[in-house]
Motif scaffolding. Structure first.
Motif, mmCIF file in Angstrom:
data_model
loop_
_atom_site.group_PDB
_atom_site.id
_atom_site.type_symbol
_atom_site.label_atom_id
_atom_site.label_comp_id
_atom_site.label_asym_id
_atom_site.label_seq_id
_atom_site.Cartn_x
_atom_site.Cartn_y
_atom_site.Cartn_z
ATOM 1 N N GLN B 76 0.844 -1.208 0.000
ATOM 2 C CA GLN B 76 0.000 0.000 0.000
ATOM 3 C C GLN B 76 0.876 1.255 0.000
ATOM 4 O O GLN B 76 0.625 2.210 -0.749
ATOM 5 C CB GLN B 76 -0.890 0.031 1.257
ATOM 6 C CG GLN B 76 -1.852 -1.107 1.384
ATOM 7 C CD GLN B 76 -3.145 -0.858 0.630
ATOM 8 O OE1 GLN B 76 -3.477 0.276 0.371
ATOM 9 N NE2 GLN B 76 -3.830 -1.914 0.267
ATOM 10 N N MET B 79 2.493 1.790 -3.356
ATOM 11 C CA MET B 79 1.539 2.332 -4.345
ATOM 12 C C MET B 79 1.343 3.824 -4.130
ATOM 13 O O MET B 79 1.305 4.608 -5.085
ATOM 14 C CB MET B 79 0.205 1.604 -4.228
ATOM 15 C CG MET B 79 0.224 0.217 -4.820
ATOM 16 S SD MET B 79 -1.378 -0.537 -4.610
ATOM 17 C CE MET B 79 -1.069 -2.132 -5.278
ATOM 18 N N TYR B 80 1.233 4.206 -2.872
ATOM 19 C CA TYR B 80 1.062 5.629 -2.558
ATOM 20 C C TYR B 80 2.276 6.421 -3.027
ATOM 21 O O TYR B 80 2.149 7.497 -3.631
ATOM 22 C CB TYR B 80 0.856 5.781 -1.039
ATOM 23 C CG TYR B 80 0.771 7.223 -0.604
ATOM 24 C CD1 TYR B 80 1.876 7.887 -0.085
ATOM 25 C CD2 TYR B 80 -0.418 7.940 -0.740
ATOM 26 C CE1 TYR B 80 1.803 9.206 0.286
ATOM 27 C CE2 TYR B 80 -0.494 9.261 -0.364
ATOM 28 C CZ TYR B 80 0.625 9.899 0.149
ATOM 29 O OH TYR B 80 0.563 11.214 0.509
ATOM 30 N N MET B 82 4.383 5.620 -5.407
ATOM 31 C CA MET B 82 4.434 5.666 -6.880
ATOM 32 C C MET B 82 3.519 6.754 -7.408
ATOM 33 O O MET B 82 3.879 7.507 -8.324
ATOM 34 C CB MET B 82 4.034 4.310 -7.461
ATOM 35 C CG MET B 82 5.134 3.291 -7.368
ATOM 36 S SD MET B 82 4.841 1.810 -8.331
ATOM 37 C CE MET B 82 3.755 0.891 -7.282
ATOM 38 N N TYR B 83 2.345 6.852 -6.825
ATOM 39 C CA TYR B 83 1.376 7.869 -7.255
ATOM 40 C C TYR B 83 1.910 9.269 -6.960
ATOM 41 O O TYR B 83 1.806 10.187 -7.772
ATOM 42 C CB TYR B 83 0.050 7.618 -6.536
ATOM 43 C CG TYR B 83 -1.099 8.420 -7.103
ATOM 44 C CD1 TYR B 83 -1.710 9.420 -6.357
ATOM 45 C CD2 TYR B 83 -1.582 8.172 -8.380
ATOM 46 C CE1 TYR B 83 -2.755 10.156 -6.880
ATOM 47 C CE2 TYR B 83 -2.624 8.898 -8.907
ATOM 48 C CZ TYR B 83 -3.222 9.894 -8.147
ATOM 49 O OH TYR B 83 -4.255 10.625 -8.664
ATOM 50 N N ASN B 84 2.513 9.401 -5.781
ATOM 51 C CA ASN B 84 3.097 10.676 -5.364
ATOM 52 C C ASN B 84 4.203 11.104 -6.327
ATOM 53 O O ASN B 84 4.271 12.266 -6.744
ATOM 54 C CB ASN B 84 3.650 10.519 -3.944
ATOM 55 C CG ASN B 84 3.794 11.859 -3.247
ATOM 56 O OD1 ASN B 84 3.670 12.902 -3.866
ATOM 57 N ND2 ASN B 84 4.043 11.824 -1.953
ATOM 58 N N GLN B 86 4.537 10.168 -9.400
ATOM 59 C CA GLN B 86 3.896 10.509 -10.688
ATOM 60 C C GLN B 86 3.448 11.975 -10.681
ATOM 61 O O GLN B 86 3.665 12.722 -11.638
ATOM 62 C CB GLN B 86 2.687 9.599 -10.853
ATOM 63 C CG GLN B 86 2.277 9.359 -12.285
ATOM 64 C CD GLN B 86 1.060 8.445 -12.331
ATOM 65 O OE1 GLN B 86 0.604 7.914 -11.325
ATOM 66 N NE2 GLN B 86 0.508 8.281 -13.487
ATOM 67 N N LEU B 87 2.827 12.384 -9.595
ATOM 68 C CA LEU B 87 2.322 13.762 -9.504
ATOM 69 C C LEU B 87 3.463 14.767 -9.442
ATOM 70 O O LEU B 87 3.393 15.845 -10.046
ATOM 71 C CB LEU B 87 1.420 13.915 -8.273
ATOM 72 C CG LEU B 87 0.085 13.203 -8.364
ATOM 73 C CD1 LEU B 87 -0.686 13.320 -7.062
ATOM 74 C CD2 LEU B 87 -0.773 13.754 -9.484
ATOM 75 N N LYS B 90 4.734 15.343 -12.821
ATOM 76 C CA LYS B 90 3.834 16.257 -13.559
ATOM 77 C C LYS B 90 4.112 17.700 -13.151
ATOM 78 O O LYS B 90 4.126 18.615 -13.988
ATOM 79 C CB LYS B 90 2.375 15.929 -13.254
ATOM 80 C CG LYS B 90 1.860 14.722 -14.002
ATOM 81 C CD LYS B 90 0.374 14.514 -13.780
ATOM 82 C CE LYS B 90 -0.082 13.277 -14.507
ATOM 83 N NZ LYS B 90 -1.491 12.952 -14.261
#
Lengths: 107, 198
Positions: B76, B79-80, B82-84, B86-87, B90
């Motif tokens: 978990q 995953m958090y 990885m998302y962080n 990604q942002l 950006k």
């Protein structure tokens, strides 16, 4: 509010600081490269080239900012690959060398 | 104009890069932790299967379940992260875009294009220069043609005199005689061929 045009000398001083920062940033990359002698060799060459860049005005500063951004990207690539030689890291190294050559051509 | 900069205006690319690197390192350490946990689970599974004592089996089972729960938690977190990441990538791209458009619009040639009237005037001037240059060439071409048309061929050099006429007549006569001779000479040749055939 008072607007003051920066003198050329101040701009050159800023560029000198930027060049110094770029050269020091490469030192951090050498540590990230760990025992990868190939990358460390390339980074040492890069550091030498960066150290002896001639400070300049706006054009030089823009080029140096571009080099700084690329160094940042290389830092991320080396962190991701854990110091191993990766395609992305090699590409970014080439782009930095190209940016330095471009800068020297413009000045 | 609002004098105070927002947090995003103060944000530098270096800070974003450092944040991404920090998260990447954390992600790597979680990944290596996950691999380690998986190895332990596999080890305990093997031991549990081989073990004959029921209490020991229960111990291994509880240990495996505990490791699985920890693994789930780590997944978990990964995953958090990885998302962080990604942002943040950006955000880094947005900072680059902002800088790119600022630099590009400040380029002196780019500013020239903004002056539409000046651009139209320059393009018209270029077009007139081109038309004038083309007119020079076409006028020169017409001059060539006019001069050539005014020229009259010198008959003494290029024309026929009486002596030339006589010779030309003799050549034409000779050609006629030769062609008639060829016609008559063909006919006798054909007869011996038919006699030989019989």
């Amino acid at each position: 509010m008072c607007f003051k045009k920066k003198k050329v000398a101040v701009k050159v001083q800023e560029d000198r600081t930027l060049i110094e920062a770029n050269s020091k940033a490469v030192e951090a990359l050498v540590i990230l490269a760990k025992d990868n002698q190939e990358i460390i060799g390339d980074l040492r060459d890069l550091q030498e080239k960066l150290k002896y860049l001639i400070p300049g005005d706006t054009i030089a500063t823009d080029c140096d900012k571009k080099i700084k951004n690329k160094i940042g990207d290389l830092k991320i690539a080396l962190t991701k690959s854990d110091g191993e030689t990766s395609k992305k890291a090699a590409e970014i190294l080439t782009e930095i060398k190209l940016a330095i050559a471009d800068r020297n051509a413009k000045l | 104009m609002w004098p105070f900069k927002s947090k995003y205006d103060k944000l530098t690319r270096e800070e974003t890069v450092d944040a991404i690197c920090k998260l990447e390192k954390e992600l790597q350490s979680i990944e290596s932790g996950l691999e380690e946990k998986q190895k332990q689970i596999d080890g305990f599974m093997l031991k549990g299967r081989k073990e004959s004592d029921r209490q020991m089996k229960l111990f291994y089972a509880k240990r495996i379940n505990s490791l699985k729960a920890e693994r789930e938690q780590s997944v978990q977190r990964a995953m958090y992260l990885m998302y962080n990441i990604q942002l943040l990538n950006k955000l880094k791209t947005a900072i680059d875009d902002n800088q790119f458009f600022k630099n590009t619009s400040n380029v002196s040639l780019g500013n020239l294009l903004a002056d539409q009237k000046g651009l139209a005037k320059f393009l018209n001037k270029t077009l007139n220069t081109r038309v004038q240059a083309e007119d020079v060439l076409t006028s020169a071409d017409e001059t060539f043609k006019d001069i050539e048309a005014a020229y009259e061929k010198n008959e003494a050099i290029y024309g026929k005199n009486n002596a030339d006429d006589a010779l030309l007549a003799m050549f034409e006569t000779q050609e006629m005689v030769e062609s008639e001779q060829e016609m008559f000479s063909e006919t006798p040749l054909m007869k011996p061929d038919t006699d030989e055939g019989e």
